[in-house]
Scaffold this active site. Structure first.
Site, PDB file in Angstrom:
ATOM      1  N   HIS A 171       0.806  -1.219   0.000  1.00 42.33           N
ATOM      2  CA  HIS A 171       0.000   0.000   0.000  1.00 42.33           C
ATOM      3  C   HIS A 171       0.841   1.273   0.000  1.00 42.33           C
ATOM      4  CE1 HIS A 171       0.036  -1.466   4.368  1.00 42.33           C
ATOM      5  NE2 HIS A 171       0.997  -0.587   4.265  1.00 42.33           N
ATOM      6  N   TYR A 258      17.281   2.109   2.662  1.00 45.16           N
ATOM      7  CA  TYR A 258      17.525   1.522   1.340  1.00 45.16           C
ATOM      8  C   TYR A 258      18.629   2.252   0.595  1.00 45.16           C
ATOM      9  CZ  TYR A 258      12.787  -0.142   2.325  1.00 45.16           C
ATOM     10  OH  TYR A 258      11.672  -0.679   2.916  1.00 45.16           O
TER      11      TYR A 258
END
Length: 488
Positions: A171, A258
């Site tokens: 989502h 990340y």
């Protein structure tokens, strides 16, 4: 319509309830069967009681079964939804704790980075077991909807090695779009159109239109910097927006782990994060949140059961993809969403074997991806770094090759920015030994790893991280919720 949906890991109580009520918002779906399965019979019985209460309160013919026998749950299922966390919070705690000893400070640790890679090693053998059972026991051609992280690795393994029709669902795109619509002053989310593409948790809003008008970088930067809340909570995402020219879907805390630039030095971490909520960059934030949520549910179960007596309101149907995909497949009402699938030419400048997240349309004929998308070069470069880590991680999980696993961790952007090769080698040995019960593919490698740990000279430190918070007690949570309610 009458068909069967199996939910694996249904003990994820809040999420299972959301999927359940979303699906029952489709009028044609009220006469279907939900088969719940989980390793924990205790959790199963709690969620079944809640779903039974919803069925009873809404006078539906829906059938709900619960069993710890996964194969029984899968028998004849047309759709299989996975929301499992292999190893539970016990293994997850090691995903955060052990890398911290080597200076690697993660907010979530469930996608890549050291924690996400080990999470994938635990998940992939189980995912392949799911796929085998789906092929043998589910309805022919059954579709596997994976919600479990690490999304790309799990979906990669299911498609390439599990040989099951699989789509990964998240989502993040919806939440990012909601933020953009808000900062631009849209009256409703429907005023914003967008193309968002990349890989899971690193998808990029490469085209934005507000009421048909294209939104450029400068306007978007100004809108975020002027927002009284997001300007503080999303400092890192705004910095990436300024440098890359496009906004990332993922939260400040997720995105920070990340990339190799923002969490590599402890004194820099607090500059880029916000402690108003775990998702904005808190050390081990999601582990704390998950622990508190589990404890809260166990204690406050009667309240959850009472709330289940309320009528289902279709107007409150969530934007989770699952119910909309099923509706499109079964009724031919077309749905546009963002799906995790094998690339195969969808994104021109990412590897063909990668699992990408990109726009597609669903109808009775299946999920049809929009192909020919080209990412901005910086976005593609960032995604490719993660894809290379994901590929090695999947292959390591399949083969049980601990040397390949170490190379995957070594090539992770944040790990590589923080740790030396010697530190990575020892850290992986330590993590594999600590999680041996969930890593059957490394059984032959465990004794040698243990032996190496007895001889290692790499120094570590016990460190809570740059921005760690303690797990709050039930009493503290109650007091906080009461204060928020009073403030409203």
């Amino acid at each position: 319509m009458s068909f069967k949906i199996a939910i694996i890991g249904a003990g994820s109580v809040g999420f299972t309830k959301k999927l359940f009520t979303d699906i029952l918002c489709v009028p044609e779906f009220q006469d279907i069967e939900f088969a719940l399965t989980d390793l924990s019979d205790h959790n199963l019985q709690m969620i079944k009681a809640i779903l039974d209460r919803i069925v009873e309160a809404n006078r539906l013919p829906t059938r709900v079964t619960a069993t710890t026998d996964r194969r029984k749950a899968l028998e004849g299922a047309r759709y299989v939804i996975s929301c499992v966390r292999v190893g539970g919070l016990e293994a997850y705690a090691d995903d955060i704790r052990i890398p911290l000893k080597y200076g690697i400070d993660q907010c979530v640790g469930d996608t890549i980075c050291a924690g996400g890679i080990l999470y994938g090693q635990r998940n992939i053998p189980v995912i392949l077991d799911f796929c085998k059972d789906i092929r043998e026991f589910a309805e022919p051609g059954a579709k596997f909807l994976n919600y479990a992280n690490p999304m790309a690795m799990n979906t990669w393994a299911a498609i390439e090695y599990g040989k099951v029709d699989t789509v990964g669902l998240c989502h993040g795109v919806q939440h990012g779009a909601e933020q953009i619509a808000e900062v631009l002053g849209a009256k409703s989310h429907s005023e914003l159109d967008y193309i968002c593409s990349g890989i899971n948790h690193q998808t990029w809003f490469i085209d934005l239109r507000l009421n048909g008008r294209r939104i450029g970088k400068d306007e978007l930067v100004a809108a975020f910097e002027a927002h009284p809340v997001y300007s503080q909570q999303e400092k890192l995402r705004i910095d990436v927006l300024k440098r890359f020219g496009v906004y990332s879907t993922e939260s400040n805390g997720h995105l920070s782990e990340y990339l190799p630039w923002y969490r590599k030095r402890p004194d820099e971490i607090t500059r880029w994060i916000d402690m108003s909520d775990w998702i904005h960059g808190e050390t081990g934030g999601y582990l704390r949140y998950s622990t508190e949520t589990r404890n809260w549910f166990e204690t406050e179960f009667p309240q959850f059961l009472e709330a289940a007596s309320k009528p289902i309101d279709p107007a409150k149907r969530s934007n989770e993809h699952a119910s909309h995909i099923l509706e499109a497949l079964e009724t031919n009402r077309v749905y546009r969403g963002h799906f995790n699938v094998k690339n195969n030419g969808v994104i021109t400048n990412l590897p063909q074997d990668a699992i990408i997240e990109s726009p597609g349309f669903v109808d009775r004929f299946g999920i049809n991806m929009t192909s020919g998308i080209t990412l901005p070069e910086a976005c593609a470069a960032t995604c490719i770094s993660s894809i290379n880590v994901q590929r090695m991680s999947v292959h390591a999980a399949i083969s049980g090759d601990i040397d390949l696993l170490k190379l995957a961790v070594l090539h992770d952007p944040l790990v590589g920015a923080v740790s030396t090769p010697e530190e990575v080698w020892q850290m992986v040995d330590e993590m594999v030994v600590a999680q041996a019960r969930w890593l059957p593919q490394y059984a032959d490698a465990i004794p040698a790893a243990k032996e190496r740990l007895t001889k290692s000279k790499v120094r570590t430190r016990e460190w809570a991280g740059a921005a760690r918070r303690d797990v709050r007690s039930i009493e503290e949570l109650r007091a906080e919720k009461a204060a928020l309610k009073q403030a409203v």
